[in-house]
Design a protein around this motif. Structure first.
Motif, PDB file in Angstrom:
ATOM      1  N   TRP A  25       5.379   3.615  -5.232  1.00 56.46           N
ATOM      2  CA  TRP A  25       5.119   3.117  -6.584  1.00 56.46           C
ATOM      3  C   TRP A  25       5.201   4.258  -7.593  1.00 56.46           C
ATOM      4  N   VAL A  26       4.590   5.384  -7.291  1.00 60.26           N
ATOM      5  CA  VAL A  26       4.645   6.536  -8.195  1.00 60.26           C
ATOM      6  C   VAL A  26       6.087   7.015  -8.356  1.00 60.26           C
ATOM      7  N   GLY A  27       6.893   6.860  -7.312  1.00 58.51           N
ATOM      8  CA  GLY A  27       8.297   7.246  -7.380  1.00 58.51           C
ATOM      9  C   GLY A  27       9.114   6.427  -8.362  1.00 58.51           C
ATOM     10  N   LEU A  28       8.573   5.319  -8.842  1.00 55.64           N
ATOM     11  CA  LEU A  28       9.270   4.499  -9.837  1.00 55.64           C
ATOM     12  C   LEU A  28       9.096   5.037 -11.257  1.00 55.64           C
ATOM     13  N   TRP A  29       8.296   6.077 -11.400  1.00 52.06           N
ATOM     14  CA  TRP A  29       7.975   6.639 -12.712  1.00 52.06           C
ATOM     15  C   TRP A  29       8.853   7.827 -13.047  1.00 52.06           C
ATOM     16  N   ALA A  30       9.190   7.949 -14.329  1.00 51.74           N
ATOM     17  CA  ALA A  30       9.864   9.146 -14.830  1.00 51.74           C
ATOM     18  C   ALA A  30       8.869  10.309 -14.789  1.00 51.74           C
ATOM     19  N   ASP A  31       9.381  11.517 -14.669  1.00 51.33           N
ATOM     20  CA  ASP A  31       8.507  12.694 -14.646  1.00 51.33           C
ATOM     21  C   ASP A  31       7.592  12.746 -15.867  1.00 51.33           C
ATOM     22  N   GLU A  32       8.095  12.316 -17.007  1.00 56.14           N
ATOM     23  CA  GLU A  32       7.323  12.357 -18.247  1.00 56.14           C
ATOM     24  C   GLU A  32       6.700  10.995 -18.588  1.00 56.14           C
ATOM     25  N   LYS A  57       0.830  -1.219   0.000  1.00 58.04           N
ATOM     26  CA  LYS A  57       0.000   0.000   0.000  1.00 58.04           C
ATOM     27  C   LYS A  57       0.857   1.259   0.000  1.00 58.04           C
ATOM     28  N   ASP A  58       2.068   1.144  -0.558  1.00 54.10           N
ATOM     29  CA  ASP A  58       2.988   2.279  -0.663  1.00 54.10           C
ATOM     30  C   ASP A  58       2.832   2.891  -2.056  1.00 54.10           C
ATOM     31  N   PHE A  59       1.727   3.621  -2.245  1.00 53.21           N
ATOM     32  CA  PHE A  59       1.430   4.185  -3.555  1.00 53.21           C
ATOM     33  C   PHE A  59       2.390   5.319  -3.901  1.00 53.21           C
ATOM     34  N   ASP A  60       2.845   6.072  -2.909  1.00 55.12           N
ATOM     35  CA  ASP A  60       3.843   7.105  -3.173  1.00 55.12           C
ATOM     36  C   ASP A  60       5.136   6.473  -3.665  1.00 55.12           C
ATOM     37  N   ALA A  71     -13.601   6.180 -18.426  1.00 54.89           N
ATOM     38  CA  ALA A  71     -12.338   5.925 -17.739  1.00 54.89           C
ATOM     39  C   ALA A  71     -11.190   6.498 -18.571  1.00 54.89           C
ATOM     40  N   PRO A  72     -10.117   6.913 -17.916  1.00 51.52           N
ATOM     41  CA  PRO A  72      -8.999   7.464 -18.684  1.00 51.52           C
ATOM     42  C   PRO A  72      -8.352   6.402 -19.573  1.00 51.52           C
ATOM     43  N   ARG A  73      -7.971   6.812 -20.760  1.00 49.82           N
ATOM     44  CA  ARG A  73      -7.244   5.936 -21.681  1.00 49.82           C
ATOM     45  C   ARG A  73      -5.744   6.205 -21.650  1.00 49.82           C
ATOM     46  N   ARG A  74      -5.378   7.394 -21.198  1.00 48.11           N
ATOM     47  CA  ARG A  74      -3.963   7.773 -21.190  1.00 48.11           C
ATOM     48  C   ARG A  74      -3.718   8.784 -20.079  1.00 48.11           C
ATOM     49  N   LEU A  75      -2.663   8.556 -19.332  1.00 47.01           N
ATOM     50  CA  LEU A  75      -2.212   9.497 -18.314  1.00 47.01           C
ATOM     51  C   LEU A  75      -0.793   9.907 -18.671  1.00 47.01           C
ATOM     52  N   GLU A  76      -0.542  11.196 -18.689  1.00 50.60           N
ATOM     53  CA  GLU A  76       0.780  11.700 -19.066  1.00 50.60           C
ATOM     54  C   GLU A  76       1.408  12.428 -17.896  1.00 50.60           C
ATOM     55  N   GLY A  77       2.585  11.973 -17.499  1.00 48.83           N
ATOM     56  CA  GLY A  77       3.356  12.614 -16.443  1.00 48.83           C
ATOM     57  C   GLY A  77       3.131  11.980 -15.080  1.00 48.83           C
ATOM     58  N   ARG A  78       4.178  12.034 -14.284  1.00 42.86           N
ATOM     59  CA  ARG A  78       4.139  11.450 -12.944  1.00 42.86           C
ATOM     60  C   ARG A  78       3.030  12.063 -12.097  1.00 42.86           C
ATOM     61  N   ALA A  79       2.801  13.366 -12.230  1.00 39.20           N
ATOM     62  CA  ALA A  79       1.757  14.024 -11.433  1.00 39.20           C
ATOM     63  C   ALA A  79       0.378  13.462 -11.769  1.00 39.20           C
ATOM     64  N   ALA A  80       0.093  13.242 -13.037  1.00 35.18           N
ATOM     65  CA  ALA A  80      -1.207  12.679 -13.440  1.00 35.18           C
ATOM     66  C   ALA A  80      -1.350  11.242 -12.947  1.00 35.18           C
ATOM     67  N   ILE A  81      -0.267  10.496 -12.995  1.00 36.04           N
ATOM     68  CA  ILE A  81      -0.291   9.109 -12.515  1.00 36.04           C
ATOM     69  C   ILE A  81      -0.508   9.092 -11.001  1.00 36.04           C
ATOM     70  N   ALA A  82       0.152   9.987 -10.291  1.00 31.64           N
ATOM     71  CA  ALA A  82      -0.023  10.070  -8.837  1.00 31.64           C
ATOM     72  C   ALA A  82      -1.466  10.434  -8.495  1.00 31.64           C
ATOM     73  N   ALA A  83      -2.037  11.398  -9.204  1.00 28.48           N
ATOM     74  CA  ALA A  83      -3.425  11.800  -8.944  1.00 28.48           C
ATOM     75  C   ALA A  83      -4.370  10.635  -9.186  1.00 28.48           C
ATOM     76  N   TYR A  84      -4.120   9.863 -10.211  1.00 24.18           N
ATOM     77  CA  TYR A  84      -4.946   8.699 -10.536  1.00 24.18           C
ATOM     78  C   TYR A  84      -4.868   7.651  -9.428  1.00 24.18           C
ATOM     79  N   MET A  85      -3.674   7.443  -8.891  1.00 21.43           N
ATOM     80  CA  MET A  85      -3.469   6.403  -7.886  1.00 21.43           C
ATOM     81  C   MET A  85      -4.021   6.779  -6.514  1.00 21.43           C
ATOM     82  N   THR A  86      -4.307   8.046  -6.254  1.00 23.82           N
ATOM     83  CA  THR A  86      -4.794   8.422  -4.920  1.00 23.82           C
ATOM     84  C   THR A  86      -6.121   7.754  -4.589  1.00 23.82           C
ATOM     85  N   ALA A  87      -6.940   7.465  -5.606  1.00 23.70           N
ATOM     86  CA  ALA A  87      -8.244   6.837  -5.361  1.00 23.70           C
ATOM     87  C   ALA A  87      -8.167   5.323  -5.277  1.00 23.70           C
ATOM     88  N   TYR A  88      -7.049   4.753  -5.647  1.00 20.22           N
ATOM     89  CA  TYR A  88      -6.909   3.300  -5.715  1.00 20.22           C
ATOM     90  C   TYR A  88      -7.338   2.589  -4.431  1.00 20.22           C
TER      91      TYR A  88
END
Length: 144
Positions: free
Chosen positions: A25-32, A20-23, A44-61
């Motif tokens: 997990w997001v830290g494994l991603w490149a900024d882009e 449950k360490d989503f932060d 539902a989203p088909r594409r997420l671009e950037g670490r910030a968008a991926i982090a925002a998506y994962m907050t609801a997981y």
């Protein structure tokens, strides 16, 4: 961060998700970094671009899914040392319904310089809708 092989980085990511360490997990991603969901249902989203968008998506997981395991993970190397193909199955419990689920996936993952750059996630949207509680559930328009 220690540079890991794509397979080792991917497996570490699965461990972080189970912890449950989503932060982390997001830290494994490149900024882009980019994640794509080619089979995403409408809404539902088909594409997420950037670490910030991926982090925002994962907050609801964690509000939707309690992952309990990955009983099958098979990593296939490709002719490109930065790209792997992963066949796997996750197990968990739907937070909304309390029902156990299994979800099969195939993912194509590109890792460069020790970070995930691109992730194409093929999963079954019908299973995702069941996890969410059916097509009328509030989560039905999002991917778990």
């Amino acid at each position: 961060m220690t540079v890991r092989s794509p397979a080792a980085l991917y497996r570490h990511g699965l461990d972080l998700l189970l912890a449950k360490d989503f932060d982390g997990w997001v830290g494994l991603w490149a900024d882009e970094g980019v994640i794509e969901f080619p089979f995403a249902p409408p809404g539902a989203p088909r594409r997420l671009e950037g670490r910030a968008a991926i982090a925002a998506y994962m907050t609801a997981y964690p509000e939707h899914i309690d992952l309990t395991g990955f009983p099958h993970v098979e990593v296939h190397r490709t002719t490109d040392p930065d790209v792997i193909v992963v066949e796997m199955r996750s197990e968990g419990v739907s937070v909304q319904t309390g029902a156990a689920f299994e979800m099969p996936y195939v993912a194509i993952v590109t890792v460069r310089d020790g970070l995930i750059r691109h992730y194409r996630d093929y999963w079954n949207p019908l299973v995702a809708l069941d996890i969410a509680g059916g097509t009328d559930a509030p989560f039905a328009g999002e991917r778990p």
